[in-house]
Design a protein around this motif. Structure first.
Motif, PDB file in Angstrom:
ATOM      1  N   ALA A   7       0.816  -1.187  -0.104  1.00 23.40           N
ATOM      2  CA  ALA A   7      -0.028   0.072  -0.003  1.00 23.40           C
ATOM      3  C   ALA A   7       0.983   1.349  -0.013  1.00 23.40           C
ATOM      4  N   VAL A   8       1.826   1.215   0.904  1.00 26.96           N
ATOM      5  CA  VAL A   8       2.719   2.434   0.889  1.00 26.96           C
ATOM      6  C   VAL A   8       3.296   2.675  -0.157  1.00 26.96           C
ATOM      7  N   ALA A   9       4.078   1.572  -1.083  1.00 23.39           N
ATOM      8  CA  ALA A   9       4.676   1.477  -2.128  1.00 23.39           C
ATOM      9  C   ALA A   9       3.664   2.058  -3.493  1.00 23.39           C
ATOM     10  N   LEU A  10       2.554   1.611  -3.474  1.00 25.39           N
ATOM     11  CA  LEU A  10       1.566   1.877  -4.505  1.00 25.39           C
ATOM     12  C   LEU A  10       1.066   3.628  -4.202  1.00 25.39           C
ATOM     13  N   ALA A  11       1.182   3.818  -3.136  1.00 24.05           N
ATOM     14  CA  ALA A  11       0.856   5.336  -2.706  1.00 24.05           C
ATOM     15  C   ALA A  11       2.048   6.088  -3.461  1.00 24.05           C
ATOM     16  N   GLY A  12       3.200   5.628  -3.748  1.00 25.54           N
ATOM     17  CA  GLY A  12       4.196   6.608  -4.401  1.00 25.54           C
ATOM     18  C   GLY A  12       5.586   6.610  -3.599  1.00 25.54           C
ATOM     19  N   LEU A  13       5.795   5.949  -2.636  1.00 26.83           N
ATOM     20  CA  LEU A  13       7.008   5.731  -2.026  1.00 26.83           C
ATOM     21  C   LEU A  13       8.063   4.667  -2.844  1.00 26.83           C
ATOM     22  N   PRO A  14       8.870   5.144  -3.137  1.00 22.46           N
ATOM     23  CA  PRO A  14       9.886   4.244  -4.247  1.00 22.46           C
ATOM     24  C   PRO A  14      10.464   3.117  -3.515  1.00 22.46           C
ATOM     25  N   ILE A  15       9.719   2.021  -3.105  1.00 20.87           N
ATOM     26  CA  ILE A  15      10.323   1.171  -2.153  1.00 20.87           C
ATOM     27  C   ILE A  15      10.078  -0.385  -2.895  1.00 20.87           C
ATOM     28  N   PHE A  16       9.538  -0.265  -4.133  1.00 21.37           N
ATOM     29  CA  PHE A  16       9.695  -1.387  -5.153  1.00 21.37           C
ATOM     30  C   PHE A  16      10.947  -1.860  -5.446  1.00 21.37           C
ATOM     31  N   SER A  17      11.373  -2.856  -6.126  1.00 18.31           N
ATOM     32  CA  SER A  17      12.823  -3.044  -6.707  1.00 18.31           C
ATOM     33  C   SER A  17      12.881  -2.061  -7.541  1.00 18.31           C
ATOM     34  N   GLN A  18      14.291  -1.598  -7.740  1.00 17.74           N
ATOM     35  CA  GLN A  18      14.889  -0.776  -8.699  1.00 17.74           C
ATOM     36  C   GLN A  18      14.192   0.720  -8.238  1.00 17.74           C
ATOM     37  N   PHE A  19      13.859   0.932  -7.102  1.00 16.18           N
ATOM     38  CA  PHE A  19      13.410   2.317  -6.592  1.00 16.18           C
ATOM     39  C   PHE A  19      12.213   2.767  -7.315  1.00 16.18           C
ATOM     40  N   ARG A  20      11.370   1.611  -7.553  1.00 18.71           N
ATOM     41  CA  ARG A  20      10.036   2.250  -8.213  1.00 18.71           C
ATOM     42  C   ARG A  20       8.874   2.165  -7.291  1.00 18.71           C
ATOM     43  N   GLY A  21       7.844   3.033  -7.307  1.00 19.16           N
ATOM     44  CA  GLY A  21       6.788   3.364  -6.513  1.00 19.16           C
ATOM     45  C   GLY A  21       5.595   3.879  -7.371  1.00 19.16           C
ATOM     46  N   GLY A  22       4.489   3.628  -6.959  1.00 15.73           N
ATOM     47  CA  GLY A  22       3.228   4.274  -7.509  1.00 15.73           C
ATOM     48  C   GLY A  22       2.516   3.440  -8.084  1.00 15.73           C
ATOM     49  N   ILE A  23       1.183   3.681  -8.425  1.00 18.31           N
ATOM     50  CA  ILE A  23       0.159   2.844  -8.959  1.00 18.31           C
ATOM     51  C   ILE A  23       0.420   2.276 -10.490  1.00 18.31           C
ATOM     52  N   GLY A  24       1.678   3.134 -11.184  1.00 14.57           N
ATOM     53  CA  GLY A  24       1.865   2.657 -12.478  1.00 14.57           C
ATOM     54  C   GLY A  24       2.609   1.278 -12.382  1.00 14.57           C
ATOM     55  N   VAL A  25       3.071   0.783 -11.113  1.00 17.91           N
ATOM     56  CA  VAL A  25       3.784  -0.399 -11.214  1.00 17.91           C
ATOM     57  C   VAL A  25       2.799  -1.830 -11.416  1.00 17.91           C
ATOM     58  N   LEU A  26       1.644  -1.327 -11.324  1.00 15.84           N
ATOM     59  CA  LEU A  26       0.628  -2.494 -11.520  1.00 15.84           C
ATOM     60  C   LEU A  26       0.305  -2.573 -13.003  1.00 15.84           C
ATOM     61  N   PHE A  27       0.836  -1.728 -13.885  1.00 14.01           N
ATOM     62  CA  PHE A  27       0.749  -1.947 -15.235  1.00 14.01           C
ATOM     63  C   PHE A  27       1.968  -2.557 -15.951  1.00 14.01           C
TER      64      PHE A  27
END
Length: 211
Positions: free
Chosen positions: A84-104
Motif C-alpha cells: 500500500a505504501v509503495a503504491l501510494a508513491g514511496l519508491p520502495i519496490f525493486s529498482q526504486f519504483r513506486g506508484g500505481i503505475g507499477v501495476l501496469f
C-alpha cells in the motif's frame, strides 16, 4: 486447606505461545518492522532477467521469513502495508519504483501475490510449529516452496501475460528462470525463520482469530 494453582508449564522453544484476543502495540510494531525489512530487501541491487525485465531480488526471502515468524494475519498485514505504501508513491519496490503505475508493468502479478504469499506461508508455518517436533526445517522449506509454486509464480505468470502481452508458454519460460534462486531463498528463509522463532518464541504470540 488453601489450594494453590500449579505452576504453568514452560513453552518449548520454537512453539507458538497461547492465543490472545486482539493485536497489541507489539503486534503493530512487528507489522511495521517487517514491512520495513521487506522494503529494505527490495531496494538492494536487483538483477533484471530476460526480455521482460522482471528483476531478481531478495523480496521473496524476506516475505517467507515474515510469514514464518509472524504467522498468517500479521505477515499478511505487514505485506499489505508494504504494498500500500509503495503504491501510494514511496519508491520502495525493486529498482526504486513506486506508484500505481507499477501495476501496469510485468512485475504486477508478483507484487499482488506478496500479501497472499505471506499469509499462506504463515498459515503453513503455524501448522509446522504445532504438529512437527522434528524435521521442522524441511517442513518449513516445503511450506515456502509450496507457496512459491502455487501462489507467487502463478500470479507472476498471469501478470506477465496481461501486462507484457506474453502467451502462456512465453510467460512460463520467463518465470522459470526464477525457480533456482527461489529454491535457495526458501532454504535460507526456513533456516532464518526457524532460528528466529527458536530464539524469540514469544514473537509468535498471537490473537485468537488473527494470528
Amino acid at each position: 486447606m488453601q489450594q494453590t494453582n500449579p505452576a504453568p508449564h514452560p513453552t518449548p522453544a520454537g512453539t507458538p505461545a497461547r492465543a490472545r484476543t486482539s493485536w497489541n502495540a507489539t503486534d503493530l510494531s512487528l507489522i511495521a518492522v517487517f514491512a520495513a525489512v521487506v522494503a529494505a530487501s527490495a531496494i538492494l541491487p536487483a538483477i533484471p532477467v530476460g526480455q521482460v525485465g522482471v528483476p531478481i531480488t531478495l523480496q521473496t526471502l524476506a516475505i517467507m521469513v515474515t510469514g514464518i515468524v509472524l504467522g498468517p494475519w500479521r505477515a499478511g498485514a505487514a505485506l499489505s502495508l508494504y504494498v500500500a505504501v509503495a503504491l501510494a508513491g514511496l519508491p520502495i519496490f525493486s529498482q526504486f519504483r513506486g506508484g500505481i503505475g507499477v501495476l501496469f508493468g510485468p512485475s504486477a502479478g508478483y507484487i499482488i501475490a506478496f500479501p497472499i504469499a505471506a499469509f499462506a506461508v504463515g498459515f503453513l508455518a503455524r501448522i509446522v510449529f504445532r504438529r512437527f517436533d522434528r524435521f521442522r526445517f524441511l517442513a518449513l522449506f516445503a511450506a515456502c516452496t509450496a507457496t512459491s509454486l502455487l501462489i507467487t509464480h502463478p500470479f507472476g505468470i498471469v501478470g506477465m501475460m496481461i501486462n507484457a502481452k506474453l502467451d502462456l508458454a512465453a510467460a512460463v519460460a520467463a518465470d522459470v528462470v526464477f525457480l533456482p534462486g527461489d529454491i535457495l531463498k526458501n532454504l535460507a528463509a526456513a533456516a532464518i525463520g526457524l532460528s528466529v522463532v527458536k530464539a524469540f518464541p514469544r514473537l509468535q504470540s498471537r490473537p485468537a482469530r488473527r494470528s
